[in-house]
Scaffold this motif. Sequence first.
Motif, PDB file in Angstrom:
ATOM      1  N   SER A 148       0.863  -1.184   0.000  1.00  0.00           N
ATOM      2  CA  SER A 148       0.000   0.000   0.000  1.00  0.00           C
ATOM      3  C   SER A 148       0.897   1.232   0.000  1.00  0.00           C
ATOM      4  N   LYS A 149       0.296   2.371  -0.164  1.00  0.00           N
ATOM      5  CA  LYS A 149       1.074   3.608  -0.239  1.00  0.00           C
ATOM      6  C   LYS A 149       1.812   3.889   1.069  1.00  0.00           C
ATOM      7  N   THR A 150       1.217   3.516   2.174  1.00  0.00           N
ATOM      8  CA  THR A 150       1.855   3.766   3.475  1.00  0.00           C
ATOM      9  C   THR A 150       2.545   2.528   4.037  1.00  0.00           C
ATOM     10  N   MET A 151       2.350   1.365   3.397  1.00  0.00           N
ATOM     11  CA  MET A 151       2.942   0.104   3.860  1.00  0.00           C
ATOM     12  C   MET A 151       2.587  -0.161   5.327  1.00  0.00           C
ATOM     13  N   TYR A 152       1.370   0.200   5.687  1.00  0.00           N
ATOM     14  CA  TYR A 152       0.972   0.082   7.085  1.00  0.00           C
ATOM     15  C   TYR A 152       0.976  -1.362   7.568  1.00  0.00           C
ATOM     16  N   GLY A 153       0.652  -2.297   6.671  1.00  0.00           N
ATOM     17  CA  GLY A 153       0.636  -3.701   7.064  1.00  0.00           C
ATOM     18  C   GLY A 153       2.017  -4.207   7.441  1.00  0.00           C
ATOM     19  N   THR A 154       3.036  -3.826   6.668  1.00  0.00           N
ATOM     20  CA  THR A 154       4.406  -4.246   6.969  1.00  0.00           C
ATOM     21  C   THR A 154       4.883  -3.654   8.280  1.00  0.00           C
ATOM     22  N   LEU A 155       4.615  -2.367   8.492  1.00  0.00           N
ATOM     23  CA  LEU A 155       5.038  -1.713   9.738  1.00  0.00           C
ATOM     24  C   LEU A 155       4.335  -2.335  10.939  1.00  0.00           C
ATOM     25  N   LEU A 156       3.055  -2.654  10.758  1.00  0.00           N
ATOM     26  CA  LEU A 156       2.306  -3.260  11.857  1.00  0.00           C
ATOM     27  C   LEU A 156       2.857  -4.646  12.190  1.00  0.00           C
ATOM     28  N   ASP A 157       3.124  -5.448  11.179  1.00  0.00           N
ATOM     29  CA  ASP A 157       3.633  -6.802  11.430  1.00  0.00           C
ATOM     30  C   ASP A 157       5.050  -6.791  11.973  1.00  0.00           C
ATOM     31  N   LEU A 202      -3.619 -11.807  14.981  1.00  0.00           N
ATOM     32  CA  LEU A 202      -4.657 -10.781  14.893  1.00  0.00           C
ATOM     33  C   LEU A 202      -4.822 -10.040  16.213  1.00  0.00           C
ATOM     34  N   GLN A 203      -4.656 -10.738  17.299  1.00  0.00           N
ATOM     35  CA  GLN A 203      -4.746 -10.101  18.602  1.00  0.00           C
ATOM     36  C   GLN A 203      -3.632  -9.071  18.774  1.00  0.00           C
ATOM     37  N   GLU A 204      -2.419  -9.419  18.356  1.00  0.00           N
ATOM     38  CA  GLU A 204      -1.306  -8.477  18.448  1.00  0.00           C
ATOM     39  C   GLU A 204      -1.463  -7.328  17.458  1.00  0.00           C
ATOM     40  N   ARG A 205      -2.000  -7.623  16.304  1.00  0.00           N
ATOM     41  CA  ARG A 205      -2.235  -6.545  15.339  1.00  0.00           C
ATOM     42  C   ARG A 205      -3.217  -5.522  15.899  1.00  0.00           C
ATOM     43  N   ASN A 206      -4.286  -6.009  16.502  1.00  0.00           N
ATOM     44  CA  ASN A 206      -5.255  -5.086  17.107  1.00  0.00           C
ATOM     45  C   ASN A 206      -4.637  -4.296  18.251  1.00  0.00           C
ATOM     46  N   ILE A 239       0.364   2.437  15.425  1.00  0.00           N
ATOM     47  CA  ILE A 239       0.992   2.445  14.106  1.00  0.00           C
ATOM     48  C   ILE A 239       0.268   3.418  13.181  1.00  0.00           C
ATOM     49  N   PHE A 240      -1.054   3.383  13.191  1.00  0.00           N
ATOM     50  CA  PHE A 240      -1.820   4.282  12.337  1.00  0.00           C
ATOM     51  C   PHE A 240      -1.580   5.747  12.713  1.00  0.00           C
ATOM     52  N   GLN A 241      -1.516   6.030  13.997  1.00  0.00           N
ATOM     53  CA  GLN A 241      -1.256   7.405  14.433  1.00  0.00           C
ATOM     54  C   GLN A 241       0.119   7.879  13.970  1.00  0.00           C
ATOM     55  N   ASN A 242       1.115   7.017  14.106  1.00  0.00           N
ATOM     56  CA  ASN A 242       2.459   7.382  13.667  1.00  0.00           C
ATOM     57  C   ASN A 242       2.504   7.622  12.165  1.00  0.00           C
ATOM     58  N   ILE A 243       1.799   6.788  11.422  1.00  0.00           N
ATOM     59  CA  ILE A 243       1.768   6.960   9.967  1.00  0.00           C
ATOM     60  C   ILE A 243       1.089   8.274   9.609  1.00  0.00           C
ATOM     61  N   HIS A 263     -11.307   8.507   2.025  1.00  0.00           N
ATOM     62  CA  HIS A 263      -9.850   8.392   2.038  1.00  0.00           C
ATOM     63  C   HIS A 263      -9.359   8.073   3.439  1.00  0.00           C
ATOM     64  N   LYS A 264      -8.572   7.006   3.556  1.00  0.00           N
ATOM     65  CA  LYS A 264      -7.965   6.604   4.817  1.00  0.00           C
ATOM     66  C   LYS A 264      -6.475   6.908   4.751  1.00  0.00           C
ATOM     67  N   ILE A 265      -6.039   7.904   5.526  1.00  0.00           N
ATOM     68  CA  ILE A 265      -4.653   8.348   5.444  1.00  0.00           C
ATOM     69  C   ILE A 265      -3.703   7.234   5.835  1.00  0.00           C
ATOM     70  N   SER A 266      -3.983   6.571   6.954  1.00  0.00           N
ATOM     71  CA  SER A 266      -3.061   5.556   7.457  1.00  0.00           C
ATOM     72  C   SER A 266      -2.945   4.373   6.507  1.00  0.00           C
ATOM     73  N   MET A 267      -4.030   4.033   5.806  1.00  0.00           N
ATOM     74  CA  MET A 267      -4.004   2.898   4.893  1.00  0.00           C
ATOM     75  C   MET A 267      -3.655   3.311   3.470  1.00  0.00           C
ATOM     76  N   GLY A 268      -3.739   4.592   3.188  1.00  0.00           N
ATOM     77  CA  GLY A 268      -3.445   5.047   1.837  1.00  0.00           C
ATOM     78  C   GLY A 268      -4.486   4.631   0.825  1.00  0.00           C
ATOM     79  N   THR A 269      -5.700   4.354   1.272  1.00  0.00           N
ATOM     80  CA  THR A 269      -6.763   3.902   0.374  1.00  0.00           C
ATOM     81  C   THR A 269      -7.726   5.050   0.082  1.00  0.00           C
ATOM     82  N   GLY A 270      -8.368   4.981  -1.060  1.00  0.00           N
ATOM     83  CA  GLY A 270      -9.312   6.022  -1.452  1.00  0.00           C
ATOM     84  C   GLY A 270      -8.591   7.212  -2.065  1.00  0.00           C
TER      85      GLY A 270
END
Length: 965
Positions: free
Chosen positions: A369-378, A514-518, A524-528, A565-572
């Motif tokens: 994704s544009k923000t690579m939020y999934g990689t940073l979260l994992d 999933l528990q750790e991701r939550n 992570i989203f706030q930092n992004i 538009h979701k800034i943290s996810m870079g979607t929309g």
Amino acid sequence: MSFFSTLRQKATFIDKISESFGNTITRDEKFKLEYKLPPGENIQDDTNADVSFVSIYDSNNKKKQSIITAKQSNQEKVAYVFSGRLYMTPHFLVFKDSFDQKSCELILNISTIKKVERSPSAAYAFALMITLYSGSQVIIQFVGLRYRSEQFCEQLKKNLRENMPKAKELSSFLSTCYSEFIINKNMLRMTNLHPPKAGLGQSFKYPGAVDAAKEKRKLRLWFDYFKMNGQNLAIMKSPLFHKLVRIGLPNRMRGEIWDLCSGAMYLRHANEGVYEKILKDNEGKISQAIEEIEKDLKRSLPEYSAYQTEEGIQRLRNVLTAYSWKNPDVGYCQAMNIVCAALLIYLSEEQAFWCLCNICDIYVPGYYSKTMYGTLLDQKVFESFVEEKLPVLWDYIVKHDIQLSIVSLPWFLSLFYTSIPLEYAIRIMDLFFMNGAKALFQVALAVLKINADDILQADDDGMFIAIIKNYFRTLDQSVHPDAPDIKYRQITKFQELLVTAFKEFSVITDSSILQERNRYKKDIFQNIEIFVKKTQLRHLPKVFHLTDDNLSNIYDIYYQSIETHKISMGTGSSNMTFEVFVQFMTKLCEWAKPINEETNPAFNKQRSSFLRILFNNWDIAKLNELSLNDIVSGLDKLLTHDLLESINYFFSLYDNDDDGELQREEVLQLSEGLLLLTEPWKSGRLIDALTKRQLEDDIAERIAQDKLQQIEEEQKIELPKNYEVDEEKYKNEQSERYLLAASNFLQRSFEYATTLALADEVNLIDLSDEEETAESKQAKEKKFASLKANAALDPTHPKILDLANFRMIILADETYELFFARTLRSSIYVDKNFGANNDRGKALRGMFDGIIADGRRVAQQVRRRVDSVATKSTTNSIESPDNLTPDNSTLVGSKYDDIDDFTNEGADDEDEFVDEESNALLKNPWVDEELEDQESTSETLNGPKKRPVSMIVPHQENDLIEFET
């Protein structure tokens, strides 16, 4: 199955949803994710059932002479019966056993069903026999109330009927499956068959050294499995299926197993022809994603020979380009080319395309994704697992400030393809598609555990990276090269890695991930979001009238308005359409707010028209949407402090051809725009500086008249606390002033406008010698008066208003001059508290309260009047004003200190002035910049032009204002 067993199954299912997703995902969404089903496959019905799968072939590779029919007993020729839960969606029947959730998993596409029959049974049982296209059968015996079983069958019948068109296309789809090819060739002895399209490995060989004998044995195992358990769209997964994947897939079969396990096969079947259509519809189009793809094509697995040829490059280009058009929110992201290149070795273009879709959407959401939020979260999740499972190693890493993410981030982002040799990365992908994202965490933890002793000797990041790289280079070497037993010597480091990963770290489950991701998602989203905001604000265009705080607030309200538009996810899309722009301006500008349609129906139409003009003017790229840069540049022009610049910009909004002249229709539109912008002041919702000045003068006049005797005797005055304000009076006066300004503007615009040359000019001066009669003279005068009265609307006399005349007309009107100099700017709330004050409708009352609370201006006006009266009534024995000095007279502020919220004036609006006689530099905080010249000319009406020192009120201390006399 008992009622309590059924209840326990449902409760367990609900608990898993709650635990894994924190109640943020629905049951249908959870179901689709678990079985990798296409979008739209929602659960229509579910029931308890016993299921059996009966193959048409026997263990001797022979077709059975007879198959179970509806007339035979349900117990005949049935080897295994599994109890569990049966689900039905529009295109699938899904069954999973209740014993260990692994013994039997059947995902049956309804298109593969050839016939459905009821099985005669005892009164307490109800069963169906489903015959598949291959001849194999699925026997379903329902457990539960009969009427519920009947409902289930009715829904299945409806779905089968609706699915008939897809069933007719089944044969063409099956021709793309290698499992169907080997069954037809070896069991049905079909000739003239050609293997389906496969990946690049079919032509350029597969990675690693291929042992032909071992490949043949593996292929034989899969052939036997397909015979007994079905294949592709009608396969039953048993523990043997998982075991065959773990020991390694044969290269020719790997593509289909990836296609099946990832759910891409179901997605491809539901969207046949879509991939080719995407490529055809977007052929020749250019985008930023395509430009980035072209840069990375030759850097995608360059060690594999196929990607040094045009054929391999073109396949990779097609898949990445098609995905960028299918998912424009993502487009193309770093490392996506590596993953796609690996897929194309074993999969065809269409298979790789749909497989890539499910990797991005289901397996590792947010990685690409544009923000690579999934990689940073994992990465955060992985670090928490290291801290929990390898505490000694984690303490050492923290102590020596070793950045674990420097090494681990490429593992996750490229799915190990750029870290370990390709032939071993492929094996990890086998497990990844079967087990999901947890395989990445398990392998990564195993790498650290195996190398823990060496890592504990590392002092910095460089040594840590070197240790890991050296380990990956030696994965083919023996773990125990000196062991006396040959079996131990044959165990490689890669085999040790897999055993460690899936034995010692089997506790890492999808639920725990999933528990750790939550747990870390919010941070992570706030930092992004903070990072993205800082980056975007740093790259905004240069502005002249907006502060950093203004830009920050505009940024916030801009993205709050674009809900999709979701800034943290870079979607929309991050651009603003006209509808969203209207909502955005409503939050920022007082004049952009809609009003009651019944009260003023024409206002909302004018509002939409003006906002459209503004939108088109700010849309420099003419894309019919605005970016944040466009919004910032446009607001910066509206908020200019320069009077002439503000007038010129408003004129340019209606000068469409940019020739510095406005035609008649454009002048009328401009006047409507002025009426719209001044509506808050015409309606009395806001109060401008002229009304404020009038209110101050009225208060001062009343105090001067009522308290003159008190001032002469007691030398002090107390400002009133409950002064009655005639709000309607001031609102009406202000409304009349704005209406008069609008009327005068329109009249003067056509009066001073330039008249174009006419083809048929009216002769208003008669030079003929003929004697004029009274009747003809009266007719001429009437005609002349009519033309003069309707000059603005007379089509035979077109008028043009140029910029110079427009400026002259505006500057000739006190109200409009103030409006462009200050009032318009004050109605655009880009400060920190924009939109927070919803009480602006009480502006007049609030203004009075503020004036009383900070009464320096009023006190000054009172003093002028007192001095004026004293000058007329006293003798020359009174001391000169130059010798007067203020006493310690002060005024205490009150709860109305927020006067700026109502008067739209700030505490910084201070001018310096010089006393004409003492030449002393003094501060007067109540002199408006724009009204200073007006005040100097009107002082003769309110008092002496000379401003004695005694007029200045010191700082606030109490409620009384004292004057020396």
